[in-house]
Design a protein around this motif. Structure first.
Motif, PDB file in Angstrom:
ATOM      1  N   TRP A 196      46.613  38.506  36.902  1.00 22.50           N
ATOM      2  CA  TRP A 196      46.349  37.105  37.251  1.00 22.50           C
ATOM      3  C   TRP A 196      47.611  36.336  37.614  1.00 22.50           C
ATOM      4  N   TYR A 235      41.781  36.156  40.254  1.00 22.42           N
ATOM      5  CA  TYR A 235      40.887  36.249  39.092  1.00 22.42           C
ATOM      6  C   TYR A 235      40.179  37.604  39.078  1.00 22.42           C
ATOM      7  N   GLU A 267      42.534  40.371  38.093  1.00 17.17           N
ATOM      8  CA  GLU A 267      42.773  40.371  36.648  1.00 17.17           C
ATOM      9  C   GLU A 267      41.579  40.965  35.913  1.00 17.17           C
TER      10      GLU A 267
END
Length: 190
Positions: free
Chosen positions: A124, A171, A174
Motif C-alpha cells: 500500500w 489498495y 496491498e
C-alpha cells in the motif's frame, strides 16, 4: 542520558522465490509494454511537438532498460529483484509523455503499470507513493503542453483519474499481499 533510538536492522536483500518470480513477471510485462509502445508509434505517430523527434530515442531507452532487466531476471535470483524499478519506469513514462504531446499522450496509460507493480510488489505505502509520483510527473509534464482551456481540462481530468485509480490499485495490491501472507502462515506453521 540513554538514547531512545532503536538500532538499525539490516534488511535481507536476497529475495524470496515468490519475490523473484514476481520481479521476473514484471520484467516480462515491462518488455510487452515497450513492444506495445513501439507498435503504437507505428500506428499512431505522436502529435507534432518540439520534443517529437526525441520519441524514438525515449522508446529506445525504455527498450534497453526492459531487455536489461529481463536478462537479469533470467540469470537467477539476486538482490536486483529488491530494487524499486517502478520509479525508473515512471521517469521514462514522463519522458515518453513529454515527447508525444503531454496530456493527450497515449503513454499516459503506462503510469498505471508502474503503480500496479509498486503496489503488488511493495504494498500500500509504496503504491500510494508511486501514485503521487505519477500524478506529479504526469501533471508537471502535461502543464508544459497546455495551450488552452480544453487542454487544461483534459490534463486535470486525466490527473484526477490517475490519482483515483492509482489509489484503488494500491489498495488492491496491498490486499493481494495480505492474502499472500495469510496463505503463507499455514505453510510456515506446519
Amino acid at each position: 542520558m540513554a538514547s531512545t533510538k532503536e538500532p538499525t536492522v539490516a534488511r535481507n536483500l536476497d529475495p524470496t522465490l515468490d519475490e523473484f518470480l514476481e520481479a521476473c513477471t514484471l520484467a516480462r510485462m515491462r518488455l510487452a509494454l515497450v513492444l506495445i509502445a513501439l507498435l503504437g508509434l507505428f500506428i499512431d505517430t505522436p502529435a507534432a511537438s518540439r520534443l517529437a523527434p526525441w520519441t524514438p530515442l525515449a522508446v529506445g531507452a525504455y527498450i534497453t532498460v526492459s531487455v536489461g532487466l529481463l536478462a537479469l531476471c533470467e540469470r537467477g535470483p539476486h538482490a536486483l529483484a529488491q530494487l524499486r524499478w517502478h520509479w525508473l519506469d515512471m521517469l521514462l513514462f514522463a519522458v515518453l509523455v513529454a515527447c508525444s504531446g503531454g496530456a493527450h499522450s497515449v503513454f499516459y496509460l503506462f503510469f498505471y503499470f508502474a503503480i500496479l507493480g509498486a503496489s503488488v510488489h511493495w504494498g500500500w505505502h509504496e503504491g500510494v507513493r508511486a501514485t503521487l509520483g505519477a500524478v506529479l510527473l504526469f501533471g508537471g509534464v502535461g502543464l508544459a503542453f497546455v495551450q488552452g482551456a480544453q487542454d487544461a481540462s483534459d490534463l486535470m481530468g486525466r490527473t484526477a483519474l490517475l490519482l483515483a485509480l492509482g489509489l484503488m490499485i494500491a489498495y488492491w495490491g496491498e490486499s493481494k499481499g495480505e492474502l499472500r501472507r495469510r496463505l503463507a502462515l499455514p505453510r510456515r506453521g506446519g
